[in-house]
Design a protein around this motif. Sequence first.
Motif, mmCIF file in Angstrom:
data_model
loop_
_atom_site.group_PDB
_atom_site.id
_atom_site.type_symbol
_atom_site.label_atom_id
_atom_site.label_comp_id
_atom_site.label_asym_id
_atom_site.label_seq_id
_atom_site.Cartn_x
_atom_site.Cartn_y
_atom_site.Cartn_z
ATOM 1 N N LEU A 1 0.848 -1.176 0.000
ATOM 2 C CA LEU A 1 0.000 0.000 0.000
ATOM 3 C C LEU A 1 0.887 1.230 0.000
ATOM 4 O O LEU A 1 2.013 1.184 0.520
ATOM 5 N N ARG A 2 0.376 2.314 -0.550
ATOM 6 C CA ARG A 2 1.099 3.574 -0.459
ATOM 7 C C ARG A 2 0.208 4.622 0.170
ATOM 8 O O ARG A 2 -0.875 4.909 -0.350
ATOM 9 N N LEU A 3 0.676 5.186 1.251
ATOM 10 C CA LEU A 3 -0.032 6.261 1.913
ATOM 11 C C LEU A 3 0.533 7.598 1.447
ATOM 12 O O LEU A 3 1.734 7.716 1.207
ATOM 13 N N SER A 4 -0.352 8.560 1.361
ATOM 14 C CA SER A 4 0.046 9.924 1.032
ATOM 15 C C SER A 4 -0.368 10.848 2.161
ATOM 16 O O SER A 4 -1.363 10.606 2.853
ATOM 17 N N CYS A 5 0.388 11.899 2.310
ATOM 18 C CA CYS A 5 0.070 12.923 3.301
ATOM 19 C C CYS A 5 0.248 14.268 2.624
ATOM 20 O O CYS A 5 1.376 14.654 2.292
ATOM 21 N N ALA A 6 -0.866 14.943 2.399
ATOM 22 C CA ALA A 6 -0.843 16.239 1.739
ATOM 23 C C ALA A 6 -0.874 17.345 2.791
ATOM 24 O O ALA A 6 -1.704 17.317 3.706
ATOM 25 N N ALA A 7 0.016 18.287 2.621
ATOM 26 C CA ALA A 7 0.123 19.384 3.588
ATOM 27 C C ALA A 7 -0.345 20.687 2.966
ATOM 28 O O ALA A 7 -0.064 20.965 1.787
ATOM 29 N N SER A 8 -1.061 21.452 3.739
ATOM 30 C CA SER A 8 -1.418 22.802 3.319
ATOM 31 C C SER A 8 -0.683 23.782 4.216
ATOM 32 O O SER A 8 -0.315 23.460 5.333
ATOM 33 N N GLY A 9 -0.495 24.957 3.721
ATOM 34 C CA GLY A 9 0.224 25.938 4.516
ATOM 35 C C GLY A 9 1.601 26.195 3.926
ATOM 36 O O GLY A 9 2.055 25.512 3.020
ATOM 37 N N ARG A 10 2.224 27.157 4.498
ATOM 38 C CA ARG A 10 3.503 27.568 3.964
ATOM 39 C C ARG A 10 4.653 26.731 4.488
ATOM 40 O O ARG A 10 4.552 26.065 5.487
ATOM 41 N N SER A 11 5.735 26.827 3.794
ATOM 42 C CA SER A 11 7.024 26.336 4.289
ATOM 43 C C SER A 11 7.051 24.844 4.565
ATOM 44 O O SER A 11 7.767 24.391 5.448
ATOM 45 N N PHE A 12 6.293 24.086 3.789
ATOM 46 C CA PHE A 12 6.318 22.630 3.976
ATOM 47 C C PHE A 12 7.730 22.102 3.857
ATOM 48 O O PHE A 12 8.127 21.180 4.569
ATOM 49 N N SER A 13 8.509 22.670 2.960
ATOM 50 C CA SER A 13 9.857 22.162 2.725
ATOM 51 C C SER A 13 10.777 22.366 3.917
ATOM 52 O O SER A 13 11.850 21.762 3.981
ATOM 53 N N SER A 14 10.383 23.189 4.860
ATOM 54 C CA SER A 14 11.217 23.399 6.038
ATOM 55 C C SER A 14 10.807 22.525 7.215
ATOM 56 O O SER A 14 11.359 22.639 8.305
ATOM 57 N N TYR A 15 9.865 21.629 6.984
ATOM 58 C CA TYR A 15 9.388 20.737 8.037
ATOM 59 C C TYR A 15 9.949 19.337 7.852
ATOM 60 O O TYR A 15 9.944 18.793 6.749
ATOM 61 N N ALA A 16 10.397 18.756 8.938
ATOM 62 C CA ALA A 16 10.672 17.331 8.943
ATOM 63 C C ALA A 16 9.337 16.607 9.122
ATOM 64 O O ALA A 16 8.443 17.096 9.820
ATOM 65 N N MET A 17 9.179 15.471 8.492
ATOM 66 C CA MET A 17 7.911 14.753 8.512
ATOM 67 C C MET A 17 8.101 13.338 9.052
ATOM 68 O O MET A 17 9.110 12.679 8.766
ATOM 69 N N GLY A 18 7.130 12.896 9.802
ATOM 70 C CA GLY A 18 7.196 11.556 10.372
ATOM 71 C C GLY A 18 5.915 10.789 10.117
ATOM 72 O O GLY A 18 4.866 11.377 9.839
ATOM 73 N N TRP A 19 6.007 9.485 10.182
ATOM 74 C CA TRP A 19 4.851 8.591 10.141
ATOM 75 C C TRP A 19 4.824 7.793 11.438
ATOM 76 O O TRP A 19 5.855 7.275 11.882
ATOM 77 N N GLY B 1 8.618 5.867 10.829
ATOM 78 C CA GLY B 1 9.752 6.406 10.108
ATOM 79 C C GLY B 1 9.620 7.908 9.976
ATOM 80 O O GLY B 1 8.566 8.482 10.274
ATOM 81 N N ALA B 2 10.683 8.538 9.527
ATOM 82 C CA ALA B 2 10.680 9.987 9.374
ATOM 83 C C ALA B 2 11.650 10.383 8.277
ATOM 84 O O ALA B 2 12.557 9.614 7.912
ATOM 85 N N ILE B 3 11.451 11.583 7.784
ATOM 86 C CA ILE B 3 12.282 12.074 6.700
ATOM 87 C C ILE B 3 12.609 13.536 6.952
ATOM 88 O O ILE B 3 11.765 14.309 7.407
ATOM 89 N N ALA B 4 13.843 13.890 6.675
ATOM 90 C CA ALA B 4 14.280 15.266 6.864
ATOM 91 C C ALA B 4 13.678 16.178 5.795
ATOM 92 O O ALA B 4 13.120 15.708 4.802
ATOM 93 N N TRP B 5 13.810 17.461 6.018
ATOM 94 C CA TRP B 5 13.201 18.416 5.101
ATOM 95 C C TRP B 5 13.694 18.248 3.674
ATOM 96 O O TRP B 5 12.952 18.448 2.710
ATOM 97 N N SER B 6 14.941 17.852 3.528
ATOM 98 C CA SER B 6 15.547 17.747 2.200
ATOM 99 C C SER B 6 15.070 16.513 1.438
ATOM 100 O O SER B 6 15.174 16.460 0.217
ATOM 101 N N GLY B 7 14.569 15.539 2.180
ATOM 102 C CA GLY B 7 14.202 14.281 1.545
ATOM 103 C C GLY B 7 15.368 13.328 1.374
ATOM 104 O O GLY B 7 15.187 12.192 0.939
ATOM 105 N N ILE B 8 16.545 13.773 1.721
ATOM 106 C CA ILE B 8 17.731 12.940 1.529
ATOM 107 C C ILE B 8 17.887 11.946 2.672
ATOM 108 O O ILE B 8 18.224 10.774 2.462
ATOM 109 N N ASP B 9 17.664 12.397 3.879
ATOM 110 C CA ASP B 9 17.848 11.544 5.047
ATOM 111 C C ASP B 9 16.515 11.018 5.547
ATOM 112 O O ASP B 9 15.546 11.759 5.679
#
Length: 124
Positions: free
Chosen positions: A18-36, A49-57
């Motif tokens: 399965l693939r889950l998606s999480c859509a964010a509204s609001g500004r500066s999404f790219s400056s947020y670290a995201m977790g599941w 799991g979690a991912i850094a703002w850059s998507g690299i880590d």
Amino acid sequence: QVQLVESGGGLAQAGGSLRLSCAASGRSFSSYAMGWFRQTPGKEREFVGAIAWSGIDSYYADSVKGRFTISRVNAKNTVYLQMDSLKPEDTAVYYCAGKRGTYYSSSPHAYEYWGQGTQVTVTS
């Protein structure tokens, strides 16, 4: 203020995906670290799991390492959780969460914004 909306949950057989998606509204999404995270009745919310703002880590719980993959597309304000080789014990409500700053965390207390959750059920 950031609002998060998960989608993509549902029913899957053991060994499926399965693939889950999480859509964010609001500004500066790219400056947020995201977790599941995930939660089952009577249990505490568990880090997936979690991912850094850059998507690299990215970083994963041992229970899902090698089976789940987190990615993000900042241009779309969306983060994904690809779940492969699903097991019945993966059954839970899955939540995405966001925190200001570039670094992720495995603690739910570090996250400021939460989605409403999406149910994932894996049958044997």
